[in-house]
Motif scaffolding. Structure first.
Motif, mmCIF file in Angstrom:
data_model
loop_
_atom_site.group_PDB
_atom_site.id
_atom_site.type_symbol
_atom_site.label_atom_id
_atom_site.label_comp_id
_atom_site.label_asym_id
_atom_site.label_seq_id
_atom_site.Cartn_x
_atom_site.Cartn_y
_atom_site.Cartn_z
ATOM 1 N N GLY A 1 -2.634 5.917 14.802
ATOM 2 C CA GLY A 1 -1.289 5.372 14.955
ATOM 3 C C GLY A 1 -1.194 3.885 14.714
ATOM 4 N N ARG A 2 -2.279 3.271 14.246
ATOM 5 C CA ARG A 2 -2.311 1.827 14.051
ATOM 6 C C ARG A 2 -2.307 1.528 12.558
ATOM 7 N NH1 ARG A 2 -6.691 1.295 16.394
ATOM 8 N NH2 ARG A 2 -8.027 0.990 14.570
ATOM 9 N N ARG A 3 -1.424 0.597 12.147
ATOM 10 C CA ARG A 3 -1.366 0.209 10.743
ATOM 11 C C ARG A 3 -2.549 -0.674 10.384
ATOM 12 N NH1 ARG A 3 2.608 0.565 7.299
ATOM 13 N NH2 ARG A 3 1.966 -1.408 6.347
ATOM 14 N N GLY A 4 -3.162 -0.378 9.219
ATOM 15 C CA GLY A 4 -4.230 -1.224 8.744
ATOM 16 C C GLY A 4 -3.694 -2.381 7.924
ATOM 17 N N GLY A 5 -4.616 -3.192 7.402
ATOM 18 C CA GLY A 5 -4.207 -4.297 6.545
ATOM 19 C C GLY A 5 -4.316 -5.637 7.242
ATOM 20 N N TYR A 6 -3.823 -6.651 6.558
ATOM 21 C CA TYR A 6 -3.884 -8.009 7.084
ATOM 22 C C TYR A 6 -2.749 -8.269 8.056
ATOM 23 C CZ TYR A 6 -7.387 -8.964 3.523
ATOM 24 O OH TYR A 6 -8.527 -8.939 2.764
ATOM 25 N N HIS B 1 3.812 -8.173 -2.792
ATOM 26 C CA HIS B 1 2.416 -7.758 -2.727
ATOM 27 C C HIS B 1 1.579 -8.353 -3.859
ATOM 28 C CE1 HIS B 1 2.973 -3.953 -0.033
ATOM 29 N NE2 HIS B 1 3.346 -5.063 0.536
ATOM 30 N N LYS B 2 2.199 -8.550 -5.015
ATOM 31 C CA LYS B 2 1.466 -9.102 -6.148
ATOM 32 C C LYS B 2 2.455 -9.788 -7.085
ATOM 33 C CE LYS B 2 0.119 -4.891 -6.909
ATOM 34 N NZ LYS B 2 -0.539 -3.674 -7.433
ATOM 35 N N PHE B 3 1.924 -10.585 -8.005
ATOM 36 C CA PHE B 3 2.807 -11.305 -8.921
ATOM 37 C C PHE B 3 2.027 -11.716 -10.163
ATOM 38 C CE2 PHE B 3 0.910 -14.214 -5.884
ATOM 39 C CZ PHE B 3 0.451 -15.266 -6.666
ATOM 40 N N LEU B 4 2.761 -11.957 -11.231
ATOM 41 C CA LEU B 4 2.202 -12.474 -12.464
ATOM 42 C C LEU B 4 2.460 -13.977 -12.530
ATOM 43 C CD1 LEU B 4 3.334 -9.753 -15.042
ATOM 44 C CD2 LEU B 4 1.052 -10.063 -14.103
ATOM 45 N N PHE B 5 1.482 -14.725 -13.026
ATOM 46 C CA PHE B 5 1.636 -16.175 -13.082
ATOM 47 C C PHE B 5 0.840 -16.728 -14.254
ATOM 48 C CE2 PHE B 5 -2.391 -15.622 -11.049
ATOM 49 C CZ PHE B 5 -3.139 -16.754 -11.365
ATOM 50 N N GLU C 1 -2.904 -10.572 -6.433
ATOM 51 C CA GLU C 1 -2.466 -9.773 -5.293
ATOM 52 C C GLU C 1 -2.640 -10.591 -4.016
ATOM 53 O OE1 GLU C 1 -4.254 -5.961 -5.050
ATOM 54 O OE2 GLU C 1 -4.025 -5.511 -7.193
ATOM 55 N N ILE C 2 -1.664 -10.492 -3.141
ATOM 56 C CA ILE C 2 -1.743 -11.234 -1.886
ATOM 57 C C ILE C 2 -2.995 -10.832 -1.118
ATOM 58 C CG2 ILE C 2 -0.560 -11.775 0.267
ATOM 59 C CD1 ILE C 2 0.818 -12.811 -2.236
ATOM 60 N N ASP C 3 -3.315 -9.540 -1.095
ATOM 61 C CA ASP C 3 -4.512 -9.075 -0.391
ATOM 62 C C ASP C 3 -5.777 -9.650 -1.013
ATOM 63 O OD1 ASP C 3 -2.875 -7.684 1.250
ATOM 64 O OD2 ASP C 3 -3.616 -5.695 0.748
ATOM 65 N N GLU C 4 -5.800 -9.794 -2.347
ATOM 66 C CA GLU C 4 -6.975 -10.363 -3.001
ATOM 67 C C GLU C 4 -7.126 -11.839 -2.653
ATOM 68 O OE1 GLU C 4 -7.656 -7.664 -6.998
ATOM 69 O OE2 GLU C 4 -6.646 -9.589 -7.164
ATOM 70 N N VAL D 1 -4.810 -0.646 -8.080
ATOM 71 C CA VAL D 1 -6.220 -0.981 -7.894
ATOM 72 C C VAL D 1 -6.449 -1.333 -6.430
ATOM 73 C CG1 VAL D 1 -8.078 -2.529 -8.588
ATOM 74 C CG2 VAL D 1 -6.341 -1.844 -10.246
ATOM 75 N N PRO D 2 -7.375 -0.699 -5.751
ATOM 76 C CA PRO D 2 -7.621 -1.040 -4.342
ATOM 77 C C PRO D 2 -7.852 -2.529 -4.168
ATOM 78 C CG PRO D 2 -8.891 0.903 -4.975
ATOM 79 C CD PRO D 2 -8.280 0.361 -6.230
ATOM 80 N N ALA D 3 -7.250 -3.074 -3.114
ATOM 81 C CA ALA D 3 -7.335 -4.519 -2.876
ATOM 82 C C ALA D 3 -8.791 -4.965 -2.777
ATOM 83 C CB ALA D 3 -6.592 -4.887 -1.600
ATOM 84 N N GLY D 4 -9.119 -6.003 -3.496
ATOM 85 C CA GLY D 4 -10.444 -6.593 -3.409
ATOM 86 C C GLY D 4 -11.465 -6.045 -4.385
ATOM 87 N N THR D 5 -11.183 -4.883 -5.017
ATOM 88 C CA THR D 5 -12.200 -4.297 -5.890
ATOM 89 C C THR D 5 -12.397 -5.118 -7.164
ATOM 90 O OG1 THR D 5 -10.529 -2.865 -6.910
ATOM 91 C CG2 THR D 5 -11.772 -1.971 -5.053
#
Length: 592
Positions: free
Chosen positions: A350-355, A423-427, A332-335, A214-218
């Motif tokens: 040539g530049r990486r996106g993301g946080y 990147h993500k985890f269950l809790f 998700e860490i991004d969320e 799932v795209p981050a944040g959606t």
């Protein structure tokens, strides 16, 4: 499998010479070979080597569930790749195309990771392998004594001549052979690690690409309701949130771990930064316990409002996703970073996106702090549930101990050096909070998402006051009286800045500016002095909640009133029925 490391038989004196050779290989000879094409090839080989291991782990778990769940045990995307042999017993096996199907997803996972440091580590491991092979060859040709007698310069020159083939294509082929061995080695290491920690079907399905990411944040859009999120409002939760934000963890006599005392009208206890290892090894050796205590005190020094933010964000995600108290939620860490209002960089050219790595590191650090939180509530008011699922009117006091939350499964990307990026985890929440998160005892509040987005270091007053007002307004919702005045002293205490007589002018300016800011941001509707006194700390203020909070709590109050009325009518009906039965019994006795 050949190990990519120096063999133990090499005399220690030669290792120093190997280090110089390895450094020159990394700096002078390997960069031209370890280019983008080589990296793509290596990632593909690693993914190809890893795929059969992960597929076998997945097949075994599905096979265990097959007698009870059938093919429903696995996700639909995996079913076409599985073959079932019904006799003599049901057997599962993968189609020949299974590895080919999942390999691109694994390769994409590997390539998408932040692998700059990982690729440098791979270069060092290749250099170690090449230098070790050269030393073995030189020792076999000249003898150990002769090699040790060589000067440092002569030894290094001889080793480089053997490690770097004169023909560039021959040298490239030698490097690729090292990478192929390394890819197999890392695949086995990674698969062993995943199996050892008991990876769930869900985690394996994500790794193998059987579940679309799932795209981050959606997922956040429906979570946010009028720029508010739903969080826990129970007294122990508020007390822990304040302890994290204000960092009230301290040393207590006879206690190894940093401890914060939690005092509330309906809950008393303590929160500790205590490692997870204590849950399974309570009687650890004194020296090991002391080492862990040192780490926990280091974590105590790191506590900030960011930890309270992470707690609120996880609480909101669990309440949004879970349908039963036993369910896990996926974070998700991004969320979590998106909830804080941070924006990921756009990739391209040539530049990486993301946080930023620093942003991820800060969030992971906060999660580590939360995972180490142990709650020991000596007196916790909870509402028991009757056999028919209704909440009892009178709460009971219980002693409860648990983790604040438990992380059960991890998902991420394997780096090229065999490491793991989460990147993500269950809790799921611990027992202490589970009493209030679901069912008849549920106690939740609306929290302005601005609380998560204020800067945890430059806007602490705005952040803390927003949390405090969220809790207070939920408490006032039972009566609907939101215009109970707050004293200045109370508000200053809430933001962690008790009255300081010599700094009253500065405190007044800061508090009024904070109130203006959160009013502008929609956290509160209006504010004004109810009573402005010469002794300013004793002055009182009226803080009116925004319309979304009023509307939501009015609906809750209406629902609660209807539920209460229904309960009263049911109770009245039951009493009438009991009376009729009693009269009938009297009548029967009279005429018998």
């Amino acid at each position: 499998m050949r190990r990519c490391a120096p063999v133990p038989e090499i005399p220690p004196g030669l290792f120093h010479r190997l280090e110089s050779v390895q450094a020159r290989l990394v700096q002078e000879h390997l960069p031209d070979v370890l280019d983008a094409v080589c990296k793509t090839w290596y990632v593909g080989r690693t993914a190809t080597a890893l795929a059969p291991h992960l597929l076998e782990l997945y097949r075994r778990q599905v096979a265990d569930l097959l007698p009870t769940q059938g093919l429903e045990a696995c996700t639909p995307a995996a079913r076409p790749l599985l073959s079932i042999t019904p006799t003599p017993t049901v057997q599962l096996s993968w189609q020949p195309t299974a590895v080919e199907t999942v390999q691109p997803t694994l390769a994409q996972e590997l390539a998408a990771s932040d692998d700059a440091s990982g690729w440098r580590a791979i270069a060092r491991r290749v250099a170690i392998d090449l230098a070790t092979e050269a030393l073995e060859t030189l020792t076999q040709a000249q003898g150990e004594v002769a090699v040790q007698a060589l000067s440092t310069a002569a030894c290094e020159a001889a080793l480089l001549a053997l490690a770097v083939a004169p023909d560039p294509e021959q040298f490239r082929a030698r490097v690729y052979q090292c990478l192929a061995r390394l890819a197999r080695h890392i695949a086995v290491e990674r698969a062993t690690t995943i199996e050892a920690r008991g990876a769930s079907l869900l985690e394996l399905e994500h790794l193998l690409g059987f579940r679309d990411p799932v795209p981050a944040g959606t997922r956040l859009a429906p979570l946010l309701r009028d720029d508010h999120v739903t969080v826990l409002s129970a007294a122990p939760y508020q007390a822990l949130r304040e302890a994290l934000a204000l960092n009230t963890f301290q040393a207590l006599e006879g206690v190894s771990w940093p401890t914060a005392l939690l005092h509330a009208a309906v809950a008393r206890g303590a929160a500790q930064l205590r490692p997870l290892l204590c849950d399974t090894q309570p009687d650890m050796a004194p020296e090991e316990r002391a080492a862990w205590a040192t780490r926990m005190w280091q974590q105590r020094a790191e506590l900030s409002d960011l930890d309270a933010d992470a707690l609120d964000a996880l609480c909101a995600l669990w309440l949004y996703q879970a349908r039963t108290p036993q369910e896990d939620a996926l974070a998700e860490i991004d969320e979590l970073l998106a909830l804080r209002g941070l924006h990921a960089k756009q990739g391209g050219q040539g530049r990486r996106g993301g946080y930023e790595p620093e942003q991820r590191t800060a969030m992971l650090q906060a999660l580590a702090h939360l995972q180490n939180l142990w709650l020991d509530m000596s007196a916790l008011e909870v509402y028991d549930v009757t056999p028919n699922g209704k909440r009892r009117r009178t709460p009971t006091r219980q002693a409860v101990q648990s983790r604040a939350l438990t992380i059960t499964d991890l998902f991420g990307q394997t780096r090229l050096d065999g490491g793991f990026d989460l990147h993500k985890f269950l809790f799921r929440p611990g027992t202490v909070f589970a009493h209030f998160l679901f069912g008849p005892g549920r106690q939740t509040a609306l929290l302005a998402v601005r609380a998560l987005r204020y800067d945890p270091y430059r806007q602490t007053w705005e952040k803390r006051l927003t949390r405090y007002l969220s809790w207070q307004w939920r408490c006032a919702a039972q009566t609907g009286d939101y215009l109970q005045p707050f004293t200045v002293t109370t508000l200053l205490t809430a933001v962690g800045s008790p009255v300081h007589r010599r700094r009253l002018t500065r405190q007044r300016e800061h508090l009024e500016k904070t109130l203006d800011t959160i009013q502008h941001d929609g956290v509160l509707a209006t504010w004004q002095y109810a009573q402005e006194l010469a002794d300013w700390p004793k002055s009182t203020l009226l803080l009116e909640p925004p319309e979304p909070i009023r509307t939501q709590y009015e609906r809750l109050a209406q629902h609660e009133g209807e539920r209460l009325l229904q309960s009263v009518l049911l109770q009245g009906g039951k009493r009438l029925l009991d009376l009729e039965v009693s009269l009938q019994e009297v009548h029967e006795v009279k005429f018998d």
